[in-house]
Design an enzyme around this catalytic site. Structure first.
Site, short mmCIF file in Angstrom:
data_model
loop_
_atom_site.label_atom_id
_atom_site.label_comp_id
_atom_site.label_asym_id
_atom_site.label_seq_id
_atom_site.Cartn_x
_atom_site.Cartn_y
_atom_site.Cartn_z
N CYS B 135 0.83 -1.21 0.00
CA CYS B 135 0.00 0.00 0.00
C CYS B 135 0.86 1.25 0.00
O CYS B 135 1.73 1.41 0.84
CB CYS B 135 -0.94 0.00 1.19
SG CYS B 135 -2.35 -1.07 0.88
N CYS B 382 1.87 0.73 -37.91
CA CYS B 382 1.91 1.10 -36.48
C CYS B 382 0.63 0.76 -35.74
O CYS B 382 0.60 0.77 -34.52
CB CYS B 382 2.23 2.59 -36.34
SG CYS B 382 0.92 3.68 -36.91
N CYS B 385 -4.17 3.76 -37.10
CA CYS B 385 -5.45 3.94 -37.81
C CYS B 385 -6.48 2.94 -37.33
O CYS B 385 -7.64 3.30 -37.11
CB CYS B 385 -5.24 3.83 -39.32
SG CYS B 385 -4.43 2.31 -39.84
#
Lengths: 77, 420, 448
Positions: B135, B382, B385
């Site tokens: 934590c 890549c 799109c």
């Protein structure tokens, strides 16, 4: 010029030298790209060294593919 | 029907779905409700040195109108007396003997403190121990939680102390707030841990209120950093699980935690090396009933894949998780626009034009409609799109495998022989 | 009896469609893909950057959102309500092919409602350039050009013959679709730019035409169209025969007549105004409302959403029926309408099939009220008094510059609508007003 056209130009230059039995004697890569030195066929004279400056990543990997193929051919013979 | 039973460091669980230590496992009432809903196990809310919690405690990251893409909390460990928790653990275990209860523990880094608490929780019949070295808020200021989890020596030493006393399996829960999580994972294994669980929450400040300029969340106008979790952290958690799984000298079972909210996420963590998973935020967002589809969906998936046991998934993708230098430089991928599915939003065009490689162009199709096509030779594959494309099936990424493979590492070795 | 204070009656004329709820707004706005070179924006006659105003809603930039809308369309709040969006922006939305189109009209309404509620002045006047422009007619076209000219630094005077500006937006569209305060807010936005709006001022009556033509550097004619033309059938002068435009004007202005209660009403025509009149009559308590039209549903000029709204309101449609005579009840009041059935023949000049009477097909429709809604007539004599070239009351303009045969006078809006040029929509009038303003500005710059 699109990057691909630049690559084609660089590839053509590599191919032409290799087809003319030129030998790659050194490859140096730095921040500006790859500098590939070819020794012209049947020449030992230091003066007869031509250096290609490759800019595109495609040409730089193409060159190493050619190197690798040549190496494999050489090791077979 | 495929078998969902797992064996996690010797702990047998009817399914891989456990509740992670946190608000959902605060009381016996809650954990019993969870077991009734179908959860295979629960890691009890961390027991340890006394705390008092503040209010408010949580905040959610909303994205594009969706609630809880991420979640942040400044709640500490349990603020209820140890005796009460132990009594409820004992009751719950008696009512649900086939379900797993793990005690999460956090005490000061002192041998006698660890020995004492380990004995007390094992006496009530827990199935295992999870050491909360993770934590990032509150307890860390007192030298516990991530403050000890960030120091490999402390992880190793405390694990060792626990192992001195423990009879049940010891799971070390790792903090992601460290540069290289495999360092602390390795320390845990050196300390004798039976398993690791990761990730705990990530250091975070959820936001600043633009009206009041208070932090989010705030306590009387003041805030503090909290622990970040929820769907948005899943990729971070998955990569850390993968890093630990592929490290040969760690070699411990992994309990995967971080943004898991359905069977798909769980299957991904298991493929990447986790033997089981823990869930917290998704249960907090939707209630315990989400486990029904986790069980059902995972079973159907395994059946479809022809697998008999969920254990057959564990680690199957780890060997595919490589160093960058071992990826094939010759492999090409190019985008292909399927005109039948394209809805002409032009998002691929502007994404490529402004932020990628300027290779998606307008053209006028046979019907005179302005359409888009990829100039394949300049496409670097890549994926941008296809990532921004909102129309299912409108952009495919087509593999163009090469005859020869050459990785960066191979290439550098080759060039080396040429003085490169 | 007209009772402007009858609030209980007025409620039935409240805007039908409530504003989107906050969650609806965020869900819908976030659903917008933010298309590049978006088809919706191209389909908007005023070219509102729709993805941009919607994106601004998602970031809580409501003032920016309203500005994007109102910048392109000075009647953006009105158009959010009255535009045939399924034929324009929403019809072009790329999501039509993938799921459901974005509710652009509703989001536009929400953003402009915000600006209204928060009393935002969205634009400022430009630095005064010393030039003056008179605008005849304070409807959408005139106000739109006034707004743009004021932003460019012109001193603009609008002459409006009615008590309030806004034209059809203020008077001619039923209040349950377009409350009058929407149009008046748009008027006030323009007035705050320093535009002088002289209401109750009819050019040629209250002020000489020559004064307007001589005292200003340029004049824009934006007088729209006039009342409903006569049916030219017997009985037209009987009591109980009304003009649809005047009927709507009364209701819109808060004068709610109660003498239509329980009456059988017939509306002649099937355009948007005819439908507005029919749905108005229904709300005014008419027992039945029939619309009669000499062509068929396919030739009707009302928008599909108007037509379906009328059907939901219980309006009956009698297609292919031509009124021949209005018959009285012996006390000079309408009792019946005599009609003849029609059939469709070959195409006429308007590109629609010409209706032809079927012999011996006369029939009667019982009616207490007959409302004429067969289009609008032209202010031909006024146009001639201005000395402008026109064709049957439609002023001739240059298609690019909106310049009339008098180089100093420009025209925009319904006064140039007709003969296949443009569309009689508020949004088209607003765009023409803008363009006329820019043409004047270009002309003034060219003289420097």
């Amino acid at each position: 010029m699109h990057e691909h056209e630049l690559f084609l130009k660089e590839k053509e230059e590599i191919d032409m030298l290799l087809q003319n039995d030129c030998k790659i004697v050194s490859v140096k890569e730095n921040l500006s790209g790859a500098f590939v030195s070819f020794q012209l066929a049947d020449q030992t004279d230091e003066e007869r060294i031509t250096t290609l400056h490759l800019l595109t990543p495609d040409a730089r990997i193409y060159l190493t593919n050619q190197l690798s193929t040549k190496k494999m051919e050489e090791s077979r013979t | 029907m495929a078998n969902l039973q797992i064996d996690f460091a010797g702990i047998k669980s009817k399914n891989p779905f456990w509740l992670a230590s946190g608000p959902p496992t605060n009381t016996g009432y809650q954990v019993q409700r969870a077991f009734e809903a179908g959860w295979g196990g629960a890691v009890w809310k961390t027991l340890g040195d006394p705390v008092i919690n503040v209010t408010s405690r949580f905040s959610g990251l909303n994205y594009g109108g969706q609630r809880v893409a991420g979640f942040n909390n400044i709640e500490l460990i349990t603020d209820r007396p140890l005796e009460v928790n132990l009594r409820e653990i004992n009751e719950t275990k008696k009512k649900f003997p086939d379900h797993v209860i793990i005690a999460s523990l956090m005490v000061e880094p002192k041998q006698e403190k660890w020995h004492e608490i380990v004995k007390r929780v094992e006496d009530v019949g827990v199935d295992g121990l999870e050491l909360n070295f993770g934590c990032p808020h509150g307890m860390a200021e007192r030298g516990m939680g991530s403050a000890s989890g960030q120091v490999p020596e402390l992880v190793e030493k405390q694990t060792y102390w626990v192992k001195e006393a423990a009879e049940t399996p010891v799971i070390v829960k790792l903090t992601p707030n460290i540069t290289d999580i495999t360092a602390t994972a390795y320390a845990a294994s050196q300390g004798g841990a039976d398993a690791i669980s990761l990730i705990n929450t990530i250091n975070s400040l959820m936001g600043v209120d633009l009206d009041t300029w208070h932090t989010i969340p705030n306590v009387a106008g003041k805030g503090t950093h909290g622990g970040y979790c929820g769907p948005a952290v899943k990729p971070i958690a998955l990569s850390m699980v993968g890093e630990c799984a592929k490290q040969p000298d760690i070699n411990l079972p992994i309990s995967g935690i971080g943004g898991i909210e359905n069977w798909r996420d769980a299957a991904e963590f298991m493929l990447m090396g986790a033997t089981g998973v823990q869930v917290c935020t998704a249960a907090m967002h939707h209630g315990f009933r989400i486990v029904e589809d986790m069980i059902d969906g995972l079973t159907n998936y395994l059946d479809e894949k022809g697998l008999d046991s969920v254990m057959d998934l564990v680690g199957q993708s780890v060997s595919k998780y490589m160093s960058w230098g071992d990826l094939d430089l010759n492999h090409k991928v190019v985008a292909l626009i399927n005109q039948d599915y394209c809805i002409h939003c032009n998002k691929c065009h502007i994404a490529c034009e402004d932020t990628a490689h300027q290779c998606i162009e307008f053209f006028t199709d046979a019907n005179g409609r302005r359409s888009l096509k990829v100039r394949e030779e300049d496409c670097v594959g890549c994926n941008l799109c296809s990532i921004v494309c909102p129309a299912e099936g409108a952009i495919d990424m087509i593999d163009k495998p090469s005859d020869i493979s050459m990785t960066w590492n191979e290439r550098q070795r080759l060039l080396h022989t040429f003085g490169g | 009896m007209d009772s402007p204070t009858a609030n209980h009656q007025w409620k039935i004329f409240d805007e039908l469609k409530p504003d989107l709820k906050p969650k609806e707004v965020m869900e819908e706005a976030n659903r917008c893909l933010f298309c590049f070179d978006a088809p919706c924006a191209k389909a908007c006659p005023t070219g509102i950057d729709i993805p941009l105003f919607i994106k601004k809603i998602t970031t809580g930039n409501m003032k920016g959102s309203a500005r994007v809308i109102m910048d392109a369309n000075p009647m953006g709040a009105t158009c959010a309500r009255v535009c045939p969006t399924e034929e324009l922006c929403e019809g072009a939305c790329v999501l039509n092919d993938a799921s459901l189109p974005i509710m652009i009209g509703d989001l536009q309404r929400h953003a402009t409602n915000w600006a209204m509620k928060n009393q935002q002045q969205l634009f400022e006047a430009g630095e005064a350039n010393g030039k003056t422009v008179a605008i005849i007619g304070g409807g959408p076209a005139g106000l739109s050009s006034a707004r743009e000219l004021a932003r460019l630094g012109y001193k603009v005077t609008v002459y409006e013959k009615n008590e309030k500006a806004g034209g059809l937006d203020t008077y001619g569209i039923v209040p349950f679709r377009l409350p009058q305060e929407i149009s008046l807010w748009e008027v006030s936005q323009i007035e705050k730019l320093g535009v002088t709006i002289q209401t109750n001022t009819e050019v040629g009556k209250d002020i000489p035409i020559a004064t307007v033509l001589n005292d200003f550097d340029a004049v824009i004619l934006a007088i729209g169209m006039a009342n409903v033309p006569p049916l030219s059938i017997p009985g037209e002068d009987l009591d109980g025969v009304y003009d649809a435009i005047q009927l709507i004007e009364n209701v819109k202005d808060g004068r709610v007549p109660n003498h239509f209660k329980g009456k059988k009403a017939v509306v002649i025509g099937a355009g948007n105004t005819a439908i507005d009149a029919a749905t108005c009559l229904k709300r005014l308590g008419a027992a039945s409302v029939k619309m009669i039209y000499r062509r068929s549903e396919a030739e009707m000029t009302a928008y599909p959403f108007e037509f379906s709204f009328a059907k939901q309101d219980g309006i009956e449609f009698n297609w292919l029926a031509q009124p021949k005579r209005i018959i009285d009840d012996g006390q000079n009041h309408v009792a019946k309408l005599e009609c003849v059935s029609m059939e469709l023949g070959a195409m006429d000049a308007s590109g629609r099939r010409r209706p032809i009477e079927i012999e011996n097909s006369d029939f009667m429709i019982k009616a207490d009220v007959v409302v004429k809604a067969i289009g609008q007539s032209r202010y031909t004599s006024f146009i001639e008094a201005l000395g402008l070239e026109h064709e049957q009351g439609i002023v001739k303009v240059d298609a690019e510059t909106y310049q009339t045969s008098n180089p100093k006078v420009y025209a925009a809006g319904d006064v140039i609508f007709g003969n296949g040029i443009g569309e009689a929509m508020v949004v088209a009038a607003a765009e023409q007003g803008k363009r006329a303003a820019y043409a004047i500005h270009d002309y003034m710059l060219s003289k420097i």
